[in-house]
Design a protein around this motif. Structure first.
Motif, mmCIF file in Angstrom:
data_model
loop_
_atom_site.group_PDB
_atom_site.id
_atom_site.type_symbol
_atom_site.label_atom_id
_atom_site.label_comp_id
_atom_site.label_asym_id
_atom_site.label_seq_id
_atom_site.Cartn_x
_atom_site.Cartn_y
_atom_site.Cartn_z
ATOM 1 N N LYS A 125 0.841 -1.207 0.000
ATOM 2 C CA LYS A 125 0.000 0.000 0.000
ATOM 3 C C LYS A 125 0.872 1.253 0.000
ATOM 4 C CE LYS A 125 -3.863 -2.176 2.371
ATOM 5 N NZ LYS A 125 -4.600 -2.305 3.634
ATOM 6 N N GLU A 126 1.929 1.232 0.810
ATOM 7 C CA GLU A 126 2.842 2.378 0.874
ATOM 8 C C GLU A 126 3.514 2.623 -0.470
ATOM 9 O OE1 GLU A 126 5.770 1.983 3.983
ATOM 10 O OE2 GLU A 126 4.231 1.553 5.489
ATOM 11 N N LYS A 128 2.518 1.730 -3.421
ATOM 12 C CA LYS A 128 1.529 2.165 -4.414
ATOM 13 C C LYS A 128 1.263 3.655 -4.264
ATOM 14 C CE LYS A 128 -2.033 1.597 -7.310
ATOM 15 N NZ LYS A 128 -1.944 2.672 -8.258
ATOM 16 N N ALA A 129 1.041 4.117 -3.038
ATOM 17 C CA ALA A 129 0.799 5.538 -2.794
ATOM 18 C C ALA A 129 2.023 6.376 -3.190
ATOM 19 C CB ALA A 129 0.442 5.774 -1.330
ATOM 20 N N ASP A 132 2.439 6.501 -7.032
ATOM 21 C CA ASP A 132 1.414 7.325 -7.669
ATOM 22 C C ASP A 132 1.708 8.815 -7.540
ATOM 23 O OD1 ASP A 132 0.030 5.102 -8.507
ATOM 24 O OD2 ASP A 132 -1.463 5.187 -6.900
ATOM 25 N N THR A 133 2.442 9.206 -6.502
ATOM 26 C CA THR A 133 2.665 10.631 -6.247
ATOM 27 C C THR A 133 4.122 11.057 -6.379
ATOM 28 O OG1 THR A 133 2.901 10.224 -3.872
ATOM 29 C CG2 THR A 133 0.682 10.764 -4.693
#
Length: 191
Positions: A125-126, A128-129, A132-133
């Motif tokens: 999850k980390e 991916k976030a 994405d940014t």
């Protein structure tokens, strides 16, 4: 025998073009990597046996043994160490090693399988976030590198191509639409 180049192309397509298939140097490194990992069990480059064991456990958590052998049976940890040693630049190697240190600091090796899975799900999850940014030119997240290598190593191994996926050495006619039964494995590349 199985055509490794075709298997690598298939895995690359599956991973969204992570690896530039047109690069002869990289293809050669990957083809020889699987052959070399079984010869070097104790140390690969600067990776110790303990480092390879950690990578095996990370890969096994991502791709556990089910009705087919898991990533550890395919020696994915050794493959990951070899690919980092042979193909990553110094900056990427430092990111990868820092990630391994973070996993060691989080007691990954002493955790239960459920705790390991929870740790890696949180890291996924980390990453991916972050991915994405992240700004252009920023390095990838260390878990992204680990996960890509785990998948790549497993699905280009003999176990991944012949047991996790279906492989037919001599293909028959081309059938663009074949019936799919839920639960069937995917097809590996043809020779």
């Amino acid at each position: 025998m199985m055509n490794r180049r075709e298997a690598i192309k298939q895995v690359t397509a599956m991973l969204g073009g992570v690896v530039c298939v047109g690069s002869g140097d990289l293809l050669t490194a990957i083809e020889h990597a699987h052959a070399r990992v079984t010869a070097a069990r104790t140390q690969i480059g600067t990776f110790t046996a303990q480092d390879i064991a950690l990578l095996d456990e990370v890969a096994e958590t991502i791709l556990p043994e089910t009705k087919t052998p898991g990533a550890k049976a395919a020696h994915t940890g050794a493959f990951m160490a070899l690919m980092v040693t042979d193909t990553y630049d110094d900056k990427q190697q430092a990111i990868f090693r820092d990630g391994m240190k973070k996993l060691n600091d989080a007691s990954f090796m002493t955790a239960t399988p459920a705790q390991r899975l929870a740790q890696l799900e949180q890291l996924d999850k980390e990453q991916k976030a972050y991915m994405d940014t992240r700004p252009d030119g920023a390095p990838p997240h260390y878990f992204r590198l680990m996960k890509e290598l785990a998948l790549f190593g497993y699905f280009t191994s003999e176990i991944g191509c012949t047991q996790a996926m279906r492989y037919r050495e001599t293909p028959g006619r081309f059938d663009p639409c074949v019936p799919y039964t839920p639960g069937e494995t995917t097809w590996a590349g043809h020779a």
